[in-house]
Write a protein that holds these residues in place. Sequence first.
Motif, PDB file in Angstrom:
ATOM      1  N   ASP A 116       0.836  -1.198   0.000  1.00 29.47           N
ATOM      2  CA  ASP A 116       0.000   0.000   0.000  1.00 29.47           C
ATOM      3  C   ASP A 116       0.874   1.252   0.000  1.00 29.47           C
ATOM      4  O   ASP A 116       1.942   1.284   0.617  1.00 29.47           O
ATOM      5  CB  ASP A 116      -0.896   0.048   1.235  1.00 29.47           C
ATOM      6  CG  ASP A 116      -1.940  -1.047   1.267  1.00 29.47           C
ATOM      7  OD1 ASP A 116      -2.251  -1.594   0.190  1.00 29.47           O
ATOM      8  OD2 ASP A 116      -2.432  -1.361   2.367  1.00 29.47           O
ATOM      9  N   VAL A 117       0.408   2.283  -0.685  1.00 32.28           N
ATOM     10  CA  VAL A 117       1.015   3.606  -0.622  1.00 32.28           C
ATOM     11  C   VAL A 117      -0.062   4.579  -0.176  1.00 32.28           C
ATOM     12  O   VAL A 117      -1.132   4.644  -0.781  1.00 32.28           O
ATOM     13  CB  VAL A 117       1.600   4.049  -1.977  1.00 32.28           C
ATOM     14  CG1 VAL A 117       2.201   5.433  -1.866  1.00 32.28           C
ATOM     15  CG2 VAL A 117       2.647   3.051  -2.456  1.00 32.28           C
ATOM     16  N   GLN A 118       0.209   5.292   0.896  1.00 30.61           N
ATOM     17  CA  GLN A 118      -0.726   6.277   1.427  1.00 30.61           C
ATOM     18  C   GLN A 118      -0.124   7.658   1.239  1.00 30.61           C
ATOM     19  O   GLN A 118       1.044   7.880   1.555  1.00 30.61           O
ATOM     20  CB  GLN A 118      -0.966   6.020   2.916  1.00 30.61           C
ATOM     21  CG  GLN A 118      -1.811   7.082   3.603  1.00 30.61           C
ATOM     22  CD  GLN A 118      -1.227   7.502   4.947  1.00 30.61           C
ATOM     23  OE1 GLN A 118      -0.071   7.869   5.042  1.00 30.61           O
ATOM     24  NE2 GLN A 118      -2.039   7.445   5.982  1.00 30.61           N
ATOM     25  N   LEU A 119      -0.912   8.582   0.686  1.00 34.59           N
ATOM     26  CA  LEU A 119      -0.447   9.950   0.459  1.00 34.59           C
ATOM     27  C   LEU A 119      -1.453  10.930   1.051  1.00 34.59           C
ATOM     28  O   LEU A 119      -2.634  10.913   0.693  1.00 34.59           O
ATOM     29  CB  LEU A 119      -0.271  10.217  -1.045  1.00 34.59           C
ATOM     30  CG  LEU A 119       0.102  11.639  -1.458  1.00 34.59           C
ATOM     31  CD1 LEU A 119       1.436  12.055  -0.849  1.00 34.59           C
ATOM     32  CD2 LEU A 119       0.159  11.746  -2.981  1.00 34.59           C
ATOM     33  N   MET A 120      -0.972  11.778   1.954  1.00 36.57           N
ATOM     34  CA  MET A 120      -1.820  12.778   2.590  1.00 36.57           C
ATOM     35  C   MET A 120      -1.292  14.168   2.249  1.00 36.57           C
ATOM     36  O   MET A 120      -0.132  14.487   2.531  1.00 36.57           O
ATOM     37  CB  MET A 120      -1.835  12.573   4.111  1.00 36.57           C
ATOM     38  CG  MET A 120      -2.800  13.494   4.837  1.00 36.57           C
ATOM     39  SD  MET A 120      -2.884  13.124   6.623  1.00 36.57           S
ATOM     40  CE  MET A 120      -1.265  13.690   7.147  1.00 36.57           C
ATOM     41  N   SER A 121      -2.134  14.978   1.625  1.00 35.57           N
ATOM     42  CA  SER A 121      -1.806  16.377   1.364  1.00 35.57           C
ATOM     43  C   SER A 121      -2.358  17.200   2.521  1.00 35.57           C
ATOM     44  O   SER A 121      -3.572  17.309   2.684  1.00 35.57           O
ATOM     45  CB  SER A 121      -2.422  16.843   0.040  1.00 35.57           C
ATOM     46  OG  SER A 121      -1.934  16.067  -1.047  1.00 35.57           O
ATOM     47  N   ALA A 122      -1.453  17.780   3.320  1.00 37.16           N
ATOM     48  CA  ALA A 122      -1.897  18.451   4.547  1.00 37.16           C
ATOM     49  C   ALA A 122      -2.588  19.784   4.273  1.00 37.16           C
ATOM     50  O   ALA A 122      -3.478  20.192   5.014  1.00 37.16           O
ATOM     51  CB  ALA A 122      -0.708  18.651   5.481  1.00 37.16           C
ATOM     52  N   GLY A 123      -2.167  20.497   3.213  1.00 37.90           N
ATOM     53  CA  GLY A 123      -2.836  21.741   2.838  1.00 37.90           C
ATOM     54  C   GLY A 123      -2.949  22.739   3.979  1.00 37.90           C
ATOM     55  O   GLY A 123      -1.991  22.991   4.713  1.00 37.90           O
ATOM     56  N   THR A 124      -4.144  23.271   4.171  1.00 34.28           N
ATOM     57  CA  THR A 124      -4.368  24.301   5.190  1.00 34.28           C
ATOM     58  C   THR A 124      -4.288  23.763   6.606  1.00 34.28           C
ATOM     59  O   THR A 124      -4.235  24.533   7.554  1.00 34.28           O
ATOM     60  CB  THR A 124      -5.743  24.955   4.991  1.00 34.28           C
ATOM     61  OG1 THR A 124      -6.751  23.936   4.946  1.00 34.28           O
ATOM     62  CG2 THR A 124      -5.791  25.757   3.704  1.00 34.28           C
ATOM     63  N   GLY A 125      -4.257  22.457   6.745  1.00 29.36           N
ATOM     64  CA  GLY A 125      -4.086  21.869   8.065  1.00 29.36           C
ATOM     65  C   GLY A 125      -4.893  20.605   8.256  1.00 29.36           C
ATOM     66  O   GLY A 125      -6.063  20.537   7.854  1.00 29.36           O
ATOM     67  N   VAL A 126      -4.269  19.615   8.850  1.00 29.05           N
ATOM     68  CA  VAL A 126      -4.934  18.353   9.141  1.00 29.05           C
ATOM     69  C   VAL A 126      -4.295  17.771  10.392  1.00 29.05           C
ATOM     70  O   VAL A 126      -3.114  18.009  10.667  1.00 29.05           O
ATOM     71  CB  VAL A 126      -4.802  17.380   7.943  1.00 29.05           C
ATOM     72  CG1 VAL A 126      -3.362  16.974   7.708  1.00 29.05           C
ATOM     73  CG2 VAL A 126      -5.675  16.147   8.128  1.00 29.05           C
ATOM     74  N   THR A 127      -5.083  17.048  11.173  1.00 30.01           N
ATOM     75  CA  THR A 127      -4.530  16.278  12.283  1.00 30.01           C
ATOM     76  C   THR A 127      -4.708  14.797  11.970  1.00 30.01           C
ATOM     77  O   THR A 127      -5.672  14.401  11.321  1.00 30.01           O
ATOM     78  CB  THR A 127      -5.208  16.615  13.622  1.00 30.01           C
ATOM     79  OG1 THR A 127      -6.605  16.325  13.530  1.00 30.01           O
ATOM     80  CG2 THR A 127      -5.014  18.079  13.970  1.00 30.01           C
ATOM     81  N   HIS A 128      -3.748  13.994  12.445  1.00 32.30           N
ATOM     82  CA  HIS A 128      -3.870  12.555  12.209  1.00 32.30           C
ATOM     83  C   HIS A 128      -3.095  11.789  13.268  1.00 32.30           C
ATOM     84  O   HIS A 128      -2.290  12.347  14.016  1.00 32.30           O
ATOM     85  CB  HIS A 128      -3.394  12.174  10.802  1.00 32.30           C
ATOM     86  CG  HIS A 128      -1.906  12.144  10.621  1.00 32.30           C
ATOM     87  ND1 HIS A 128      -1.259  11.176   9.893  1.00 32.30           N
ATOM     88  CD2 HIS A 128      -0.925  12.958  11.080  1.00 32.30           C
ATOM     89  CE1 HIS A 128       0.040  11.388   9.900  1.00 32.30           C
ATOM     90  NE2 HIS A 128       0.267  12.464  10.610  1.00 32.30           N
ATOM     91  N   SER A 129      -3.385  10.517  13.342  1.00 35.32           N
ATOM     92  CA  SER A 129      -2.655   9.609  14.220  1.00 35.32           C
ATOM     93  C   SER A 129      -2.243   8.390  13.428  1.00 35.32           C
ATOM     94  O   SER A 129      -2.874   8.029  12.434  1.00 35.32           O
ATOM     95  CB  SER A 129      -3.519   9.194  15.423  1.00 35.32           C
ATOM     96  OG  SER A 129      -4.642   8.445  14.997  1.00 35.32           O
TER      97      SER A 129
END
Length: 240
Positions: free
Chosen positions: A89-102
């Motif tokens: 799997d490849v996961q890609l997250m574009s944070a942009g103006t802001g994101v929270t994650h765990s």
Amino acid sequence: MMQVRKASERGVAEHGWLSSRHTFSFADYRDPSQIGFSDLRVINEDRVTPGQGFGTHPHRDMEIFSYVLEGTLAHSDSMGTGSQIKPGDVQLMSAGTGVTHSEFNGSKEAPVHFLQIWIVPDHTGGAPAYQQKHFDEADKRGRLRLIISPDGSDGSLRIQQDSYVYAGLFDGDESATLALDKNRHAYVHVARGSIELDGVKLEAGDGVRLRNPQSLQLTGGKDAEVLVFDLRSQELPQMP
């Protein structure tokens, strides 16, 4: 021009539940000569013990992708995404103006071993976004498979930067050659195993900067898994 950085030269962070190696300056590891390369800002090799992980934390204006080598990575974010990320799997997250994650080890019994990689986007702001796709082993066997690109070509995930990322698996006589456009840089990271890059032997965790190469060739792999980054021709990322 080829510049090799051995795995043993990376930054080290040991937190009990987390064993991490930092290719570039990150957190408490600071080296002015290792800030990043072109738009590539972070390559962290992380091993997380069962049931442990990174609690909810924020990001903004960064392209962040995870590449799992062993185990399962459990992801949750403020966009409402909940996912399990496994090898292939490849996961890609574009944070942009802001994101929270765990991010947590998705298993109570087995460790998770993965790479987290940051690439500086071509613009700040924009809506956060999440993508995930599985690439079969056969699709990467003996070749460099495009997994991330600025236009999403060939079924790759789409990144907000003029960067291309390839993944390949090599063993025995398997080999691959990648031609690059004029005035591009490349970075090669050996995720595991060993391989030769243009005749130079590399081991797991080694990384190589290549400035304006016409092409690169991978041969002589032994259970090797490799990531190749085709990047803009500039020396340091523009930090947001």
